[in-house]
Design a protein around this motif. Structure first.
Motif, PDB file in Angstrom:
ATOM      1  N   LEU A 129      38.622 112.135  57.100  1.00 24.67           N
ATOM      2  CA  LEU A 129      39.021 112.347  58.487  1.00 24.67           C
ATOM      3  C   LEU A 129      40.506 112.680  58.591  1.00 24.67           C
ATOM      4  CD1 LEU A 129      37.150 109.303  60.084  1.00 24.67           C
ATOM      5  CD2 LEU A 129      36.416 111.695  60.060  1.00 24.67           C
ATOM      6  N   ALA A 170      40.447 104.724  67.435  1.00 25.45           N
ATOM      7  CA  ALA A 170      39.750 104.597  66.161  1.00 25.45           C
ATOM      8  C   ALA A 170      40.654 105.063  65.024  1.00 25.45           C
ATOM      9  CB  ALA A 170      38.463 105.421  66.189  1.00 25.45           C
ATOM     10  N   GLU A 171      40.650 104.303  63.941  1.00 30.00           N
ATOM     11  CA  GLU A 171      41.438 104.630  62.760  1.00 30.00           C
ATOM     12  C   GLU A 171      40.530 105.172  61.660  1.00 30.00           C
ATOM     13  OE1 GLU A 171      43.372 101.022  61.646  1.00 30.00           O
ATOM     14  OE2 GLU A 171      44.696 100.988  63.394  1.00 30.00           O
ATOM     15  N   ARG A 172      41.120 105.906  60.718  1.00 28.70           N
ATOM     16  CA  ARG A 172      40.335 106.474  59.620  1.00 28.70           C
ATOM     17  C   ARG A 172      39.593 105.395  58.843  1.00 28.70           C
ATOM     18  NH1 ARG A 172      44.568 109.957  56.330  1.00 28.70           N
ATOM     19  NH2 ARG A 172      45.862 108.201  56.991  1.00 28.70           N
ATOM     20  N   ILE A 194      36.028 109.971  67.897  1.00 25.11           N
ATOM     21  CA  ILE A 194      37.437 109.746  68.236  1.00 25.11           C
ATOM     22  C   ILE A 194      37.466 108.918  69.521  1.00 25.11           C
ATOM     23  CG2 ILE A 194      39.652 110.836  68.779  1.00 25.11           C
ATOM     24  CD1 ILE A 194      38.628 113.399  67.526  1.00 25.11           C
ATOM     25  N   THR A 230      39.243 106.312  72.067  1.00 26.16           N
ATOM     26  CA  THR A 230      40.619 105.963  72.418  1.00 26.16           C
ATOM     27  C   THR A 230      40.619 105.095  73.666  1.00 26.16           C
ATOM     28  OG1 THR A 230      41.320 108.134  71.590  1.00 26.16           O
ATOM     29  CG2 THR A 230      42.913 106.898  72.882  1.00 26.16           C
ATOM     30  N   TYR A 286      31.342 109.159  63.856  1.00 24.09           N
ATOM     31  CA  TYR A 286      32.753 108.833  63.593  1.00 24.09           C
ATOM     32  C   TYR A 286      33.591 109.340  64.772  1.00 24.09           C
ATOM     33  CZ  TYR A 286      31.973 113.365  61.216  1.00 24.09           C
ATOM     34  OH  TYR A 286      31.574 114.640  60.883  1.00 24.09           O
ATOM     35  N   ASN A 340      32.809 113.101  67.512  1.00 21.09           N
ATOM     36  CA  ASN A 340      33.398 113.400  66.208  1.00 21.09           C
ATOM     37  C   ASN A 340      34.398 114.547  66.314  1.00 21.09           C
ATOM     38  OD1 ASN A 340      31.553 111.511  65.342  1.00 21.09           O
ATOM     39  ND2 ASN A 340      30.218 112.981  64.299  1.00 21.09           N
ATOM     40  N   SER A 344      43.743 112.892  64.260  1.00 19.68           N
ATOM     41  CA  SER A 344      42.741 112.431  65.231  1.00 19.68           C
ATOM     42  C   SER A 344      42.417 110.950  65.091  1.00 19.68           C
ATOM     43  CB  SER A 344      41.450 113.245  65.080  1.00 19.68           C
ATOM     44  OG  SER A 344      41.648 114.608  65.415  1.00 19.68           O
ATOM     45  N   TYR A 345      42.722 110.365  63.932  1.00 20.75           N
ATOM     46  CA  TYR A 345      42.351 108.973  63.666  1.00 20.75           C
ATOM     47  C   TYR A 345      43.575 108.213  63.136  1.00 20.75           C
ATOM     48  CZ  TYR A 345      37.658 111.033  63.864  1.00 20.75           C
ATOM     49  OH  TYR A 345      36.519 111.706  64.253  1.00 20.75           O
ATOM     50  N   TYR A 356      35.906 104.212  59.456  1.00 19.50           N
ATOM     51  CA  TYR A 356      34.747 105.028  59.063  1.00 19.50           C
ATOM     52  C   TYR A 356      34.834 105.304  57.562  1.00 19.50           C
ATOM     53  CZ  TYR A 356      34.688 105.904  64.119  1.00 19.50           C
ATOM     54  OH  TYR A 356      34.679 105.770  65.502  1.00 19.50           O
TER      55      TYR A 356
END
Length: 343
Positions: free
Chosen positions: A122, A112-114, A180, A182, A178, A288, A126-127, A117
């Motif tokens: 974020l 997941a990318e920033r 994380i 992967t 939102y 999240n 992590s994103y 969301y």
């Protein structure tokens, strides 16, 4: 007799599934999660064409020469291509392998990318943005289709888990909006001459997964092994059309070990000195980044103190540091003892 139970979750996939059928599924999941910790899920609703597209895309990428695949590597990050023998998953539990970075598999990771969301601040750590291999044109669309399907299965399962734990409907919703998420796609065989097959060979070292749950598609080829509660390794292969699901450390912590994140590994099948082709795609549904993992209502026990609170991101980052940099994480002593006792 060790076995991974098969659970049909179609009553949860169907928005009009009957309460009686869902109650039966929730009970079966509770038994499986408190026992083996692995589940074979059928009735998951994933279109076979999406799975076929994924396998075609994996073959297209992994058939590229190693030096070309390495162009998509992002060392130290949880994105892009990972060459063979550059990670050691057993170190995510603080268990050193025979050779420091010994896991034979190669992998490609997306997540997941920033920008997925909107309106949420974020952390890039992590994103992160994804890397997509232009040398494999079918890769991105096929992987994104599988990612979306696995994400939907994960959310359906969390709804069933919520019922199985006797929690209020939607209990986890504010912890996964939102998430994380992967996807790590693994390949366990390479053309001759690309890497030396000397010494002890580990496909993927013994480890637990880090988040809420994992949805795994895998070839029906031997290799995956699960550690039971007596310290014995067992071979596991998915049934035809089934997805393998196991719990991660976040769920084990939330349930105070009522449900466990089961230790597992992959030993690549070797026949006549050659490794049989084995592919897998593990979707990690992690929650999240700032969700706090602490004992759920109904899971506290006077004889078993709960784990100290930790955020989802801190838990994942500690395990990744072990896997990618050889830094043993704190708080993994229970799983490490089980792995060391099994040998």
């Amino acid at each position: 007799m060790f076995s991974v139970p098969i659970v049909d979750i179609s009553s949860y996939v169907d928005p009009n599934g009957s309460p009686a059928d869902r109650e039966q599924v929730a009970r079966a999941l509770d038994i499986a999660c408190g026992g083996v910790g692995f589940i074979q899920v059928i009735g998951h609703g994933v279109d076979p064409a999406i799975t076929e597209g994924l396998t075609t895309a994996l073959d297209e990428f992994y058939d590229l020469p190693l030096d070309r695949k390495k162009r998509y590597a992002r060392p130290g990050e949880n994105r892009g291509y990972t060459p063979p023998k550059s990670e050691s998953l057993s170190m995510s539990l603080g268990v050193p392998p025979a050779n420091r970075m010994n896991d034979f598999y190669e992998a490609f990771t997306v997540g997941a990318e920033r920008e997925w969301y909107q309106g949420v601040d974020l952390p890039e750590s992590s994103y992160s943005d994804n890397t997509w291999p232009a040398a494999a044109p079918s890769f991105q669309p096929a992987v994104l289709a599988w990612f979306a399907a696995a994400r939907e299965v994960s959310r359906v399962l969390l709804t069933a888990f919520t019922d199985a734990l006797g929690l209020a409907p939607g209990y986890f919703e504010h912890m996964i909006d939102y998430s994380i998420d992967t996807l790590k796609m693994n390949n366990y065989t390479l053309p001759e001459g690309e890497i030396e097959l000397a010494g002890e060979l580990t496909g993927m070292g013994a480890h637990t997964d880090f988040g809420i749950l994992t949805v795994l598609w895998a070839d029906r080829v031997p290799g995956l092994q699960v550690l039971d509660h007596e310290g014995v390794w067992h071979d596991v292969q998915p049934a035809d059309g089934a997805l393998l699901v196991n719990l991660g450390d976040a769920m084990a912590r939330w349930t105070n070990d009522r449900w466990r994140s089961t230790v597992h590994r992959v030993d690549p099948p070797v026949v006549d000195g050659r490794i049989l082709r084995r592919r897998s795609a593990a979707f990690f549904f992690d929650g999240n980044f700032d969700a706090v993992i602490e004992t759920l209502p109904g899971c506290a026990r006077t004889d078993h103190p709960g784990y100290p609170p930790i955020t989802v991101a801190d838990n994942i980052n500690a395990k990744l540091a072990g896997m990618k940099a050889g830094i043993a994480p704190e708080g993994a002593e229970r799983e490490a003892r089980r792995v060391l006792a099994a040998g």
